[in-house]
Design an enzyme around this catalytic site. Structure first.
Site, PDB file in Angstrom:
ATOM      1  N   CYS A 113       0.507  -1.079  -0.138  1.00 51.74           N
ATOM      2  CA  CYS A 113       0.183   0.073   0.103  1.00 51.74           C
ATOM      3  C   CYS A 113       0.774   1.391  -0.097  1.00 51.74           C
ATOM      4  CB  CYS A 113      -0.920  -0.386   1.303  1.00 51.74           C
ATOM      5  SG  CYS A 113      -2.215  -1.342   1.574  1.00 51.74           S
ATOM      6  N   HIS A 252      -2.843   6.947   2.687  1.00 47.09           N
ATOM      7  CA  HIS A 252      -3.471   5.693   2.309  1.00 47.09           C
ATOM      8  C   HIS A 252      -4.736   5.296   2.744  1.00 47.09           C
ATOM      9  CE1 HIS A 252      -4.285   1.042   1.505  1.00 47.09           C
ATOM     10  NE2 HIS A 252      -4.004   1.588   2.248  1.00 47.09           N
ATOM     11  N   ASN A 282     -10.439  -0.044   0.265  1.00 46.02           N
ATOM     12  CA  ASN A 282      -8.497  -0.018  -0.277  1.00 46.02           C
ATOM     13  C   ASN A 282      -7.768  -0.269  -1.250  1.00 46.02           C
ATOM     14  OD1 ASN A 282      -5.342  -0.708   0.732  1.00 46.02           O
ATOM     15  ND2 ASN A 282      -6.011  -1.655   2.137  1.00 46.02           N
TER      16      ASN A 282
END
Ligand code: UT7
Length: 326
Positions: A113, A252, A282
């Site tokens: 990520c 993020h 996500n």
């Protein structure tokens, strides 16, 4: 040192939406649980033809269009991904081929990520060293192919997408500072379970079980908050900027509650953060990249503004970049 700035942004998300109501039909979950525990309302799911390279190519095309630059002029292509079409060729080489970026060198970066932050940072070093004059940095992930759709702990969280930007050296300093951290000792907290690998001396090859994501959410949550806040503080210190001067933090998008906790830790209003998790969930490396694209598009980051990109992910790895939008 050569000043480097981000001169264009782009993105691509698949059109197919998977809502919380859709997920209620697949696993024992509820819209109420997902929204209150994560902030996610829906996510995008790539179709059969939309491999990670497809997402990356579309985002890259938008950047080239916005920057009004020909693919033949690109020096470097870096793709941040942990869900490549296959181990090789790299997604970056597939992008190079599709764009016809004949003069570019191309490779992938694996930092889950945090991939967009790490990839910008790698590209930045090449430009600072004057090895190249520009770099197309793309973050693309299609983690929904690596989900156990029976596991409610993970299947409600992820979506697919890609975001990208162009870095160019010039006369204005746009990337002011970066701070990266890695904690390999916590790698077990989030990993891809890979079935038994093929072996020439074993009669039976892979057992038919596909790789899938396993994570220990509550443990990750705490480390995510601490490491993201720490990276923002350290990057700002290097840039000699105070948090009060920052117009927008682009984090993020793993969990809305993580963002709230980071805001609290940094002692800044949550309104300073750009949040789009409700629409996309996500998207791994693509989350911060798509958020940067939308923050610029929606005028949350304007010319002359200071902004901070920050992410956390499997590895475990974290990082932040301070930019001045030129
Ligand atoms: O991308 C970077 C890496 N990822 C992260 O940083 C993720 C960090 N972690 C998180 O965002 C959160 O920990 C999660 C969203 C993953 C989980 O939220 P949580 O508040 O930490 O929940 P939990 O795992 O502690 O589970 C609480 C309860 C459990 O039930 P019991 O044992 O209390 O009866 C779970 O079984 O919630 C249950 N649960 C669910 N219930 C309905 C877990 N997932 C679901 C679900 N629907 N989808």
């Amino acid at each position: 040192m050569t000043p480097v700035q981000i001169t264009a942004v782009g993105h691509y998300v698949p059109s197919r939406k998977l809502t919380n109501a859709d997920l209620e039909k697949i696993v024992d979950t509820s819209d109420e649980w997902i929204v209150t525990r994560t902030g996610i309302k829906e996510r995008r799911i790539a179709g059969e033809h939309e491999k990670t390279s497809h997402l990356a190519i579309e985002a890259a095309r938008q950047v080239l269009h916005n920057a009004k630059i020909a693919a033949s002029k690109i020096d470097l292509i870096i793709v941040a991904t942990t869900s490549p079409d296959s181990n090789f060729p790299s997604v970056a080489c597939l992008v190079q081929k599709a764009l016809g970026a004949r003069s570019a060198i191309a490779f992938d970066v694996s930092a889950a990520c945090t991939g967009f932050i790490y990839a910008i940072s790698v590209a930045h070093q090449f430009l600072l060293a004057k090895t190249y004059k520009n770099a197309l940095v793309i973050a693309a992930d299609r983690l929904t192919t690596m989900i156990d759709w029976q596991d409610r702990n993970t299947c409600v969280l992820f979506g697919d997408g890609a975001g990208a930007c162009l870095l160019e050296s010039g006369d204005k300093k746009g990337i002011l500072a970066e701070h990266l951290e890695s904690y390999g000792e916590y790698g077990e907290l989030m990993k891809i379970i890979v079935p038994e690998t093929r072996h020439p001396l074993k009669p039976k090859h892979a057992n038919g079980v596909l790789p899938y994501i396993q994570m220990q959410g509550p443990e990750l949550f705490k480390i995510a908050v601490n490491s993201m806040a720490d990276c923002v503080e350290k990057a700002l210190e290097k840039a000699k900027i105070t948090i009060s001067e920052v117009a927008c933090v682009v984090p993020h998008q793993a969990n809305d509650r993580i963002i709230s906790a980071v805001a609290k830790k940094l002692d800044i209003p949550k309104e300073k953060f750009f949040i789009n998790i409700e629409k996309y969930g996500n998207m791994s490396a693509a989350s911060a990249a798509v958020a940067l694209f939308e923050a610029v598009e929606l005028g949350r980051i304007r010319k002359g503004d200071y902004a901070v990109l920050v992410a956390f992910g499997a590895g475990l790895v974290a990082g932040a970049i301070v930019i001045k939008w030129q």
